[in-house]
Design a protein around this motif. Structure first.
Motif, short mmCIF file in Angstrom:
data_model
loop_
_atom_site.label_atom_id
_atom_site.label_comp_id
_atom_site.label_asym_id
_atom_site.label_seq_id
_atom_site.Cartn_x
_atom_site.Cartn_y
_atom_site.Cartn_z
N ARG A 39 0.83 -1.22 0.00
CA ARG A 39 0.00 0.00 0.00
C ARG A 39 0.86 1.26 0.00
O ARG A 39 0.57 2.22 -0.70
CB ARG A 39 -0.92 0.02 1.22
N SER A 40 1.92 1.25 0.78
CA SER A 40 2.83 2.40 0.85
C SER A 40 3.49 2.64 -0.51
O SER A 40 3.57 3.78 -0.98
CB SER A 40 3.88 2.16 1.92
N ARG A 41 3.98 1.58 -1.15
CA ARG A 41 4.60 1.73 -2.47
C ARG A 41 3.61 2.27 -3.49
O ARG A 41 3.96 3.13 -4.31
CB ARG A 41 5.15 0.38 -2.96
N GLN A 42 2.37 1.80 -3.42
CA GLN A 42 1.36 2.29 -4.37
C GLN A 42 1.04 3.76 -4.11
O GLN A 42 0.87 4.54 -5.05
CB GLN A 42 0.09 1.43 -4.30
N ALA A 43 0.97 4.16 -2.86
CA ALA A 43 0.71 5.57 -2.52
C ALA A 43 1.85 6.46 -3.02
O ALA A 43 1.62 7.56 -3.53
CB ALA A 43 0.53 5.73 -1.01
N GLN A 44 3.08 5.97 -2.89
CA GLN A 44 4.22 6.74 -3.39
C GLN A 44 4.16 6.89 -4.91
O GLN A 44 4.45 7.96 -5.44
CB GLN A 44 5.54 6.07 -2.98
N ARG A 45 3.77 5.83 -5.59
CA ARG A 45 3.63 5.89 -7.06
C ARG A 45 2.56 6.91 -7.45
O ARG A 45 2.77 7.71 -8.37
CB ARG A 45 3.28 4.52 -7.62
N VAL A 46 1.46 6.91 -6.76
CA VAL A 46 0.39 7.86 -7.05
C VAL A 46 0.88 9.29 -6.79
O VAL A 46 0.63 10.20 -7.57
CB VAL A 46 -0.88 7.55 -6.22
N GLY A 47 1.60 9.47 -5.69
CA GLY A 47 2.14 10.78 -5.35
C GLY A 47 3.10 11.31 -6.40
O GLY A 47 3.22 12.52 -6.61
N LYS A 48 3.78 10.40 -7.09
CA LYS A 48 4.72 10.79 -8.14
C LYS A 48 4.03 10.92 -9.50
O LYS A 48 4.68 11.20 -10.50
CB LYS A 48 5.84 9.76 -8.25
#
Length: 75
Positions: A39-48
């Motif tokens: 979930r954290s990795r996916q949130a970071q991808r969305v943030g980028k």
């Protein structure tokens, strides 16, 4: 013949069985951490501004769906 009320009841039972299977999966050692990391990795991808690509971004899980609602039906 299946009525709308019967279909709704079956869908509710199936959803509850899947929810229970996921809760049991999360209780196993390391699985909750694995899910939170994903979930954290996916949130970071969305943030980028990087979109979700289901060909490589899905988190594979193995769960067993048992109990009431576990038979999702066949035609």
């Amino acid at each position: 013949m299946t009525t709308d009320a019967s279909k709704s009841s079956q869908q509710t039972s199936a959803a509850a069985a899947v929810d229970n299977a996921m809760a049991e999966w999360a209780k196993l050692p390391g699985n909750a951490t694995t899910l939170e990391s994903w979930r954290s990795r996916q949130a970071q991808r969305v943030g980028k501004g990087i979109g979700f690509d289901p060909r490589k971004d899905l988190l594979p899980l193995k769960v067993r769906v048992d109990g009431l609602g576990s038979s999702l039906g066949r035609k």
